[in-house]
Design an enzyme around this catalytic site. Structure first.
Site, PDB file in Angstrom:
ATOM      1  N   GLY A 177     -20.285 -35.326  -8.659  1.00  0.00           N
ATOM      2  CA  GLY A 177     -20.249 -33.949  -9.131  1.00  0.00           C
ATOM      3  C   GLY A 177     -19.934 -33.826 -10.614  1.00  0.00           C
ATOM      4  N   ALA A 179     -17.743 -31.973 -12.124  1.00  0.00           N
ATOM      5  CA  ALA A 179     -16.319 -31.884 -12.449  1.00  0.00           C
ATOM      6  C   ALA A 179     -15.544 -33.114 -11.996  1.00  0.00           C
ATOM      7  CB  ALA A 179     -15.718 -30.625 -11.818  1.00  0.00           C
ATOM      8  N   CYS A 180     -16.244 -34.126 -11.535  1.00  0.00           N
ATOM      9  CA  CYS A 180     -15.592 -35.343 -11.055  1.00  0.00           C
ATOM     10  C   CYS A 180     -15.845 -36.490 -12.025  1.00  0.00           C
ATOM     11  CB  CYS A 180     -16.118 -35.717  -9.667  1.00  0.00           C
ATOM     12  SG  CYS A 180     -15.207 -37.082  -8.909  1.00  0.00           S
ATOM     13  N   ILE A 181     -14.790 -37.212 -12.362  1.00  0.00           N
ATOM     14  CA  ILE A 181     -14.925 -38.339 -13.286  1.00  0.00           C
ATOM     15  C   ILE A 181     -14.470 -39.649 -12.635  1.00  0.00           C
ATOM     16  CG2 ILE A 181     -14.807 -36.990 -15.406  1.00  0.00           C
ATOM     17  CD1 ILE A 181     -11.826 -37.612 -15.561  1.00  0.00           C
ATOM     18  N   THR A 182     -14.554 -39.686 -11.300  1.00  0.00           N
ATOM     19  CA  THR A 182     -14.181 -40.901 -10.578  1.00  0.00           C
ATOM     20  C   THR A 182     -14.924 -42.120 -11.109  1.00  0.00           C
ATOM     21  OG1 THR A 182     -13.676 -39.654  -8.564  1.00  0.00           O
ATOM     22  CG2 THR A 182     -14.140 -41.999  -8.309  1.00  0.00           C
TER      23      THR A 182
END
Length: 330
Positions: A177, A179-182
């Site tokens: 996603g 907004a995800c920086i995994t």
């Protein structure tokens, strides 16, 4: 290593679906409905269960108008009252839970008081976990009538284990996603190959899959359906609406809404194990218009697939074009 990973990796922008002969006169004849659990919903789309995407008011509106929703879990003390409120309104209740010890007490309370949500989602960043499997078994023991989704996962092995533990559906997607920086913080995830991950997982799945993350355009919904999704969870495309919980901000005359990931510093309230970020997304007006546009675009997809409902999309051919689908559009 699984031989699934010898397959070519690709993502949404790398794929084009191949049209079939059209058999309907107008796209309005195409049926976009999808059965998920015991209910049928207007489209195979659900807003992400994120605090910046959904709140109680939006959940009520979605349920009233035939859309699936999943309420977030970031105010755990309000969940039982939320279920009762939805039932008092004659609507279905769909909640999220985690895997902390306190969640077992919450499940016990729901069972004891007979407050049974129609849908429950175990919402964990890395869902292929002994602790998620333990929670699946516990919920199915205590709340056998709830339709249980578990995730998030990225591999066929994870799908098999969660389904075998009792999950009724599995959520696919680790960090794709906006907004995800995994993938940046950990080096792991399905960012850049989310659609291929969905394809791999669908080959092992015996129950519904939810594709979660990486959706940038309405056409990506049809691509998700083609590669095995029963539902498509979307965050950023839903975050910019009047009904979205994020604050409305005006910069240089342009309006934006706040959007943040569930593992962001904003959500956690501290800079600790952060795997999400905050951003601004353009203001998009009413969510009603976006949902209608998604349905109309999906009806067009069905017409191109040569069918009358979503099943036609699942069997169309596709080509891998390696990010060339925007050639001439920039």
């Amino acid at each position: 290593m699984s031989n699934y990973f010898s397959m070519e990796a690709f993502d949404y922008d790398d794929i084009q679906l191949v049209p079939n002969k059209c058999i309907i006169k107008s796209r309005s004849e195409a049926d976009t409905g999808v059965k998920f659990g015991s209910r049928t919903f207007k489209i195979p789309v659900v807003p992400a269960n994120m605090e910046s995407v959904i709140d109680e008011d939006l959940a009520i509106w979605l349920a009233e108008h035939g859309y699936y929703y999943v309420m977030h879990r970031f105010y755990p003390e309000k969940r039982a009252d939320f279920i009762k409120m939805m039932h008092d309104k004659g609507l279905f209740a769909s909640i999220s839970v985690g895997i902390k010890d306190s969640e077992y007490d919450f499940i016990d309370y729901l069972a004891k008081e007979n407050i049974i949500p129609e849908y429950t989602t175990i919402d964990v960043a890395h869902g292929h976990s002994d602790y998620v499997i333990k929670m699946i078994k516990y919920i199915k023991e205590k709340l056998p009538d709830t339709f249980l989704t578990a995730g998030n996962i990225a591999t066929p092995e994870a799908v098999r284990e969660l389904e075998n533990a009792g999950a009724d559906a599995t959520k696919v997607g680790v960090g794709p996603g906006r907004a995800c920086i995994t993938k940046l913080k950990t080096g792991f995830g399905t960012g850049g190959w989310q659609l291929a991950a969905l394809r791999m997982c669908s080959k092992a799945a015996r129950k519904p899959l939810i594709a979660d993350g990486g959706i940038r355009h309405n056409g990506d919904i049809a691509k998700s359906v083609r590669f095995g999704a029963s539902m498509v969870m979307i965050g950023s495309l839903f975050a910019g609406h009047e009904e979205s919980p994020g604050n409305l901000i005006t910069i240089d005359g342009k309006r934006y809404k706040q959007y943040w990931g569930s593992a962001s510093e904003v959500q956690k309230g501290a800079y600790r194990n952060v795997e999400g970020k905050q951003m601004l997304v353009p203001y998009r007006g009413s969510i009603k218009d976006t949902l209608r546009e998604m349905q109309e675009d999906l009806q067009s997809s069905i017409s191109y697939a040569g069918g009358k409902d979503l099943s036609a999309i699942r069997v169309v051919d596709y080509v891998i074009v390696k990010s060339s689908i925007f050639d001439g559009d920039k």
